[in-house]
Every structure is written in C-alpha cells, then in structure tokens.
Design a protein around this motif. Sequence first.
Motif, short mmCIF file in Angstrom:
data_model
loop_
_atom_site.label_atom_id
_atom_site.label_comp_id
_atom_site.label_asym_id
_atom_site.label_seq_id
_atom_site.Cartn_x
_atom_site.Cartn_y
_atom_site.Cartn_z
N SER A 26 0.84 -1.20 0.00
CA SER A 26 0.00 0.00 0.00
C SER A 26 0.87 1.25 0.00
N TYR A 27 0.29 2.33 -0.48
CA TYR A 27 0.98 3.62 -0.50
C TYR A 27 0.74 4.34 0.82
N ASP A 28 1.80 4.89 1.38
CA ASP A 28 1.75 5.59 2.67
C ASP A 28 2.30 7.00 2.49
N ALA A 29 1.46 8.01 2.75
CA ALA A 29 1.87 9.41 2.59
C ALA A 29 1.99 10.13 3.91
N THR A 30 2.16 9.37 5.01
CA THR A 30 2.20 10.00 6.34
C THR A 30 3.59 10.45 6.75
N ASN A 31 4.64 9.92 6.10
CA ASN A 31 6.01 10.29 6.48
C ASN A 31 6.39 11.65 5.91
N THR A 32 7.24 12.36 6.65
CA THR A 32 7.81 13.62 6.15
C THR A 32 9.32 13.59 6.34
N ILE A 33 10.01 14.50 5.64
CA ILE A 33 11.46 14.61 5.75
C ILE A 33 11.87 16.07 5.60
N ASP A 34 12.81 16.50 6.43
CA ASP A 34 13.39 17.84 6.34
C ASP A 34 14.63 17.72 5.44
N LEU A 35 14.48 18.09 4.19
CA LEU A 35 15.51 17.81 3.20
C LEU A 35 16.85 18.46 3.52
N TRP A 36 16.83 19.61 4.16
CA TRP A 36 18.07 20.36 4.33
C TRP A 36 18.67 20.21 5.72
N ASN A 37 17.96 19.52 6.61
CA ASN A 37 18.48 19.35 7.97
C ASN A 37 18.55 17.90 8.44
N VAL A 38 17.98 16.98 7.67
CA VAL A 38 18.04 15.58 8.09
C VAL A 38 19.50 15.13 8.15
N PRO A 39 19.92 14.49 9.25
CA PRO A 39 21.32 14.03 9.35
C PRO A 39 21.65 12.98 8.29
N LEU A 40 22.81 13.10 7.67
CA LEU A 40 23.24 12.15 6.65
C LEU A 40 24.22 11.12 7.19
N ASN A 41 24.92 11.45 8.26
CA ASN A 41 25.86 10.52 8.89
C ASN A 41 26.83 9.91 7.88
N GLY A 42 27.37 10.77 7.02
CA GLY A 42 28.33 10.32 6.03
C GLY A 42 27.72 9.83 4.74
N GLY A 43 26.40 9.82 4.66
CA GLY A 43 25.73 9.27 3.49
C GLY A 43 25.29 10.33 2.51
N THR A 44 24.27 9.98 1.73
CA THR A 44 23.82 10.82 0.62
C THR A 44 22.30 10.86 0.58
N LEU A 45 21.76 12.07 0.46
CA LEU A 45 20.32 12.24 0.30
C LEU A 45 20.00 12.27 -1.19
N ILE A 46 19.11 11.38 -1.60
CA ILE A 46 18.77 11.22 -3.01
C ILE A 46 17.27 11.43 -3.21
N LYS A 47 16.94 12.19 -4.22
CA LYS A 47 15.55 12.31 -4.67
C LYS A 47 15.33 11.26 -5.75
N VAL A 48 14.38 10.37 -5.52
CA VAL A 48 14.12 9.28 -6.45
C VAL A 48 13.31 9.81 -7.65
N LEU A 49 13.78 9.51 -8.85
CA LEU A 49 13.14 9.98 -10.07
C LEU A 49 12.37 8.87 -10.79
N VAL A 50 12.98 7.70 -10.92
CA VAL A 50 12.39 6.59 -11.67
C VAL A 50 12.61 5.29 -10.89
N LEU A 51 11.60 4.46 -10.84
CA LEU A 51 11.71 3.14 -10.22
C LEU A 51 11.28 2.06 -11.20
N SER A 52 11.87 0.90 -11.06
CA SER A 52 11.62 -0.22 -11.95
C SER A 52 10.70 -1.24 -11.27
N ILE A 53 9.71 -1.72 -12.02
CA ILE A 53 8.86 -2.82 -11.55
C ILE A 53 9.31 -4.09 -12.27
#
Length: 348
Positions: A26-53
């Motif tokens: 099911s689709y869940d739209a209840t989560n939110t994210i602060d794009l510019w302040n969420v901790p990355l802890n050495g990682g990478t924040l990615i905006k997903v553009l295309v997904l494969s089925i």
Amino acid sequence: MAPVTNGRYVFNEYPTGYPVIDKTVSYDATNTIDLWNVPLNGGTLIKVLVLSIDPFLRNRMDMPDPEAAFSWSFKKGDPIEGYGVGVVLRTENSALKKGDLVYGLYDFQEYVIWPGLPANGISRVLENKENLPLSAYVGVAGMPGQTAYYGWKEYASPKNGEVAFVTTGAGPIGATVIQLAKAAGLKVIASAGSDEKVAYMKSIGADVAFNYKTTKTATVLQKEGPINIFWDNVGGETFEAAIEYAATGARFLQCGSVSTYNATEVYPVKNLTKITVKELHIHGFNVAGSLATKYREEFYATVPGQIARGEIKYKEYVLRGLDKAGQGLLDVLTGKNFGKCVIIVADE
C-alpha cells in the motif's frame, strides 16, 4: 524550509498467489522529511526519479525461510525495494556531488538516504553521455538489459544459422535477447501473451513469433526447431517443451520462472531425463552474480551507445506516481504491461 511529504510504498503481508493492492502492499503518505536538515551521517540524500517494476519483487514477498543462511524477503512495515535512478540533493560522500545521477537499489520512497554510494557494483553514477531517457537506465540500459547481455555473452555461444527460442520476448529482457540473437545470425522463435506483443517481436527481428495463450508452444517448436539456444523466463510447461524439441548439446539459459511466482502448485516437468540423453547445457544465473564483475563495464561502454543509435530498440510501459507501484507490479505479474514497466516518481 518546512518538512515535505516523503511518500513510500509499503509491504504489509505475505501473499498467497498474486499480491493485492492496499492489502499486500500500500501507499503511505504520512512520512515527512526535512531535506536540508536531516542528518546524513556520512551518506547521501537522493531524490528518487524513476523506479523499476520487475517480476523478482514478487519473489521477495515470499515468507522468509528460517533455515536459509540469507533471506531477501521484504519485511512487514518496510518499503519494498527495487532498481531506480535518482539525483543527489546533498552528500557527505567525497565520491559524489550535488546533481549526480545515481543508479542502484532503492526503497520505494520519494527521498532516500544511502549510507555508502558508490558500493558493491550495484550502485553507479550515470554519465548518460548519450542523453537517454532516465527510464532507460532501469530497463534496456539497466538491470534487464544487463541480464540479457551478461547471460548471452557468457553462455549462448551462438553459431550462425542456429535456432534460438526466447520466452517473454516482448519484455525488456526477452526483447533484448531477440536482438542479440538476430545480430549473431540466428533464426529466432519468440513467444508472448498477446497478438500485439507478437507483432512487436516480429518488428524487432523475431522470425517466428506466437501467442502462447492461443498456440501451443510444443506445436511451434516441433515445426520450427530443433532449438540450439533456449532463453527461459517462464519455466514449467514451456521448459518441458523446450527440452522435448532441443537439439543435442543445446544451451539453456535459465533467467527466470515467472509461471511459478504466483502459483500455488508448480507444473511437474515430465521429461527431465532427456537433459542427460540430449547432453543439454543448463545455465542458471542472475544479474548480481559472478557475471556482473566480468561484464558490467563492457555493458556500459557498449549498450547505451547501441540504444542511442537505434541498434537496440526498446518499449516502455510508464506509470506516473509512486502510488501506482502496486498496480505496476500486478500488471507485470499478469502480463498486462506491454514493455518495461517503470514508475516515474518525479521529473526532476
């Protein structure tokens, strides 16, 4: 800047047979994210553009085997996961920069944080010198194309004038194999589940194309064989027919078994002893296995250019919006899709 919605597509329960939209997933739209302040802890924040089925998503919905050393089953309450392309928004990884296009396995979310890109060969920064649509990189220039290319290069050993039989020939893997086989000088037999798909297979080079729902596979192979190369995405009764009408020493490339993915009873292949009698070569493989290291760089150096020049053709079945992921999966598993099923999550 205020937090934004971070929609996701969640796995809820292990299905029996086909998954059910809004129940299995099911689709869940209840989560939110602060794009510019969420901790990355050495990682990478990615905006997903295309997904494969892809059909393998159904395999990952099976209940985990408690005796298995490794389980790839989805966990209840977590997003499902598959191949995708995204763009880097922020990163603490020195190998990346804002604006990089990245390919790999993603949670089905609008935004994801990756801990260690690039990594293990699955993740990749895309140069896209050929300016292909990004959706191509989850299809003919992504995992399905890699599957076709790796398996064909390693196991087909084609000889001019031989006969190849390709199942699910209108899908992204099968369609690519048809074109590889024709380029090698083979006669190609191909099957799919609709007359529209039959016409498409003929348009990309299949010499004999048929609708397996209205024409028996065994009847076609008896007339057009014997076959020297069998590319199997189906299994079951089709696999049995291929054994029956295979030439001595034929190569079987076992890529998938979609006929069993939603079945409560598996078709019992009755002629397995002929594998020995006919000295058949059965090769099972997967895209993330040993062949990836051997052929990955060759694939990216070769195939995107062939696509751009029109030497390898492809077809897509496009759905827009992450909330359409369940419908896309059901369409793929029932054969409703015509072409590579992709979900456009965002345009940029």
